[in-house]
Design a protein around this motif. Structure first.
Motif, short mmCIF file in Angstrom:
data_model
loop_
_atom_site.label_atom_id
_atom_site.label_comp_id
_atom_site.label_asym_id
_atom_site.label_seq_id
_atom_site.Cartn_x
_atom_site.Cartn_y
_atom_site.Cartn_z
N LEU A 101 0.78 -1.17 -0.03
CA LEU A 101 -0.07 0.10 0.13
C LEU A 101 0.89 1.33 0.02
CD1 LEU A 101 -2.93 -1.20 2.31
CD2 LEU A 101 -3.11 -0.84 -0.05
N ASP A 102 1.79 1.07 0.68
CA ASP A 102 2.83 2.49 0.50
C ASP A 102 3.43 2.68 -0.61
OD1 ASP A 102 2.36 3.04 3.36
OD2 ASP A 102 4.28 1.86 4.17
N GLY A 103 3.74 1.65 -1.29
CA GLY A 103 4.66 1.54 -2.58
C GLY A 103 3.44 2.27 -3.71
N VAL A 104 2.31 1.82 -3.53
CA VAL A 104 1.05 2.23 -4.25
C VAL A 104 0.79 3.87 -4.11
CG1 VAL A 104 -1.24 1.96 -5.23
CG2 VAL A 104 0.26 -0.13 -4.88
N ARG A 105 0.82 4.16 -2.95
CA ARG A 105 0.37 5.53 -2.45
C ARG A 105 1.60 6.22 -2.97
NH1 ARG A 105 -2.41 8.25 1.31
NH2 ARG A 105 -3.37 6.35 2.30
N HIS A 106 2.72 5.96 -2.73
CA HIS A 106 3.85 6.77 -3.35
C HIS A 106 3.74 6.99 -4.96
CE1 HIS A 106 7.87 8.47 -4.06
NE2 HIS A 106 8.06 7.43 -5.09
N PHE A 107 3.27 5.94 -5.83
CA PHE A 107 3.18 6.05 -7.37
C PHE A 107 2.05 7.14 -7.38
CE2 PHE A 107 0.55 5.54 -10.86
CZ PHE A 107 1.56 5.60 -11.97
N TYR A 108 0.89 6.90 -6.72
CA TYR A 108 -0.11 7.99 -7.06
C TYR A 108 0.00 9.29 -6.52
CZ TYR A 108 -3.29 4.57 -8.98
OH TYR A 108 -4.08 3.70 -9.66
N SER A 151 2.93 10.88 -6.46
CA SER A 151 3.86 11.47 -7.27
C SER A 151 3.05 12.11 -8.58
CB SER A 151 5.06 10.55 -7.79
OG SER A 151 5.64 10.41 -6.75
N LEU A 152 2.28 10.91 -9.14
CA LEU A 152 1.55 11.33 -10.32
C LEU A 152 0.54 12.32 -9.98
CD1 LEU A 152 0.55 10.50 -13.32
CD2 LEU A 152 -1.21 8.79 -12.16
N MET A 153 -0.25 12.40 -9.11
CA MET A 153 -1.24 13.44 -8.71
C MET A 153 -0.49 14.93 -8.48
SD MET A 153 -4.05 11.63 -6.49
CE MET A 153 -5.04 10.18 -6.92
N PRO A 171 -1.83 17.66 -11.30
CA PRO A 171 -2.75 17.85 -10.68
C PRO A 171 -4.32 17.92 -11.10
CG PRO A 171 -1.42 19.77 -10.63
CD PRO A 171 -0.67 18.72 -11.56
N ASP A 172 -4.47 18.26 -12.30
CA ASP A 172 -5.76 18.33 -12.90
C ASP A 172 -6.08 16.93 -13.65
OD1 ASP A 172 -3.86 18.79 -14.86
OD2 ASP A 172 -4.98 20.37 -16.05
N LEU A 173 -5.40 15.81 -13.61
CA LEU A 173 -5.63 14.67 -14.22
C LEU A 173 -7.11 14.18 -14.19
CD1 LEU A 173 -3.43 11.64 -14.08
CD2 LEU A 173 -5.56 11.38 -12.60
N THR A 174 -7.38 13.87 -15.32
CA THR A 174 -8.71 13.11 -15.25
C THR A 174 -8.77 11.94 -16.39
OG1 THR A 174 -9.33 14.18 -17.49
CG2 THR A 174 -9.94 15.52 -15.30
N GLY A 187 3.98 19.83 -12.49
CA GLY A 187 4.74 19.38 -11.11
C GLY A 187 6.05 18.41 -11.68
N ALA A 188 6.93 18.36 -10.90
CA ALA A 188 8.10 17.44 -11.25
C ALA A 188 7.81 15.90 -11.61
CB ALA A 188 9.40 17.53 -10.40
#
Length: 176
Positions: free
Chosen positions: A55-62, A64-66, A70-73, A98-99
């Protein structure tokens, strides 16, 4: 008390979970996204050979992506459903603010066709999400990849691959 069809039909239950997952992504609800995964969560970004476990690894991915978009759809185009997997064809849209992967924000718009494969654990939570897309499309949209047939592409190829260019010219001049 009536039994919900979602309780009886495991495929409908899984489809509802994937719909909730995408809804949370579109709402930028990181905790909601993570709540759709089971304890043994896994996220595989195949084009980059990047694999996040737990869960921590998946959280890190999301996270970073978000942060990068930040306006991802996510727009779902097609769904393919089997007893074991759900596959979505989607288009991800947003602005690179964002980076991301060492690239500072470009302010450029993205529209990325993507295929996501969702697997499930014994409790009908997401066991994993595996995504496939074309890296060149993403990098082109971010302005860091240029087709070799363009002036910038030719110059980049010449500067980054002089030995390859020299060998190609030698073959051409040698008639091979």
């Amino acid at each position: 008390m009536a039994i919900s069809p979602l309780t009886v039909d495991p495929i409908a239950r899984r489809m509802a979970l994937v719909d909730e997952h995408v809804r949370c992504e579109n709402a930028h609800d990181l905790d909601g996204v993570i709540a759709t995964f089971g304890a043994g969560a896994r996220y595989d970004d195949e084009p980059w050979a990047e694999h996040h476990e737990g869960l921590d690894g998946v959280r890190h991915f999301y996270s970073s992506l978000m942060g990068a978009v930040p306006d991802l759809t996510i727009e779902i185009l097609k769904r393919y459903v089997s007893a074991d997997n759900i596959i979505l064809e989607v288009v991800i849209r947003g602005t690179h603010l964002g980076a991301w992967r060492g690239l500072p924000a470009t302010g450029r718009k993205l529209a990325i066709p993507l295929c996501g494969i969702y697997t499930f654990d014994a409790d009908d939570r997401l066991a994993g999400e595996r995504i496939y897309y074309d890296r060149a499309t993403v990098l082109r949209q971010l302005g860091v990849f240029h087709e070799p047939q363009t002036f910038i592409g030719d110059a980049t190829t010449f500067l980054t691959h002089p030995w390859t260019i020299a060998k190609a010219l030698a073959r051409k001049l040698g008639g091979k």
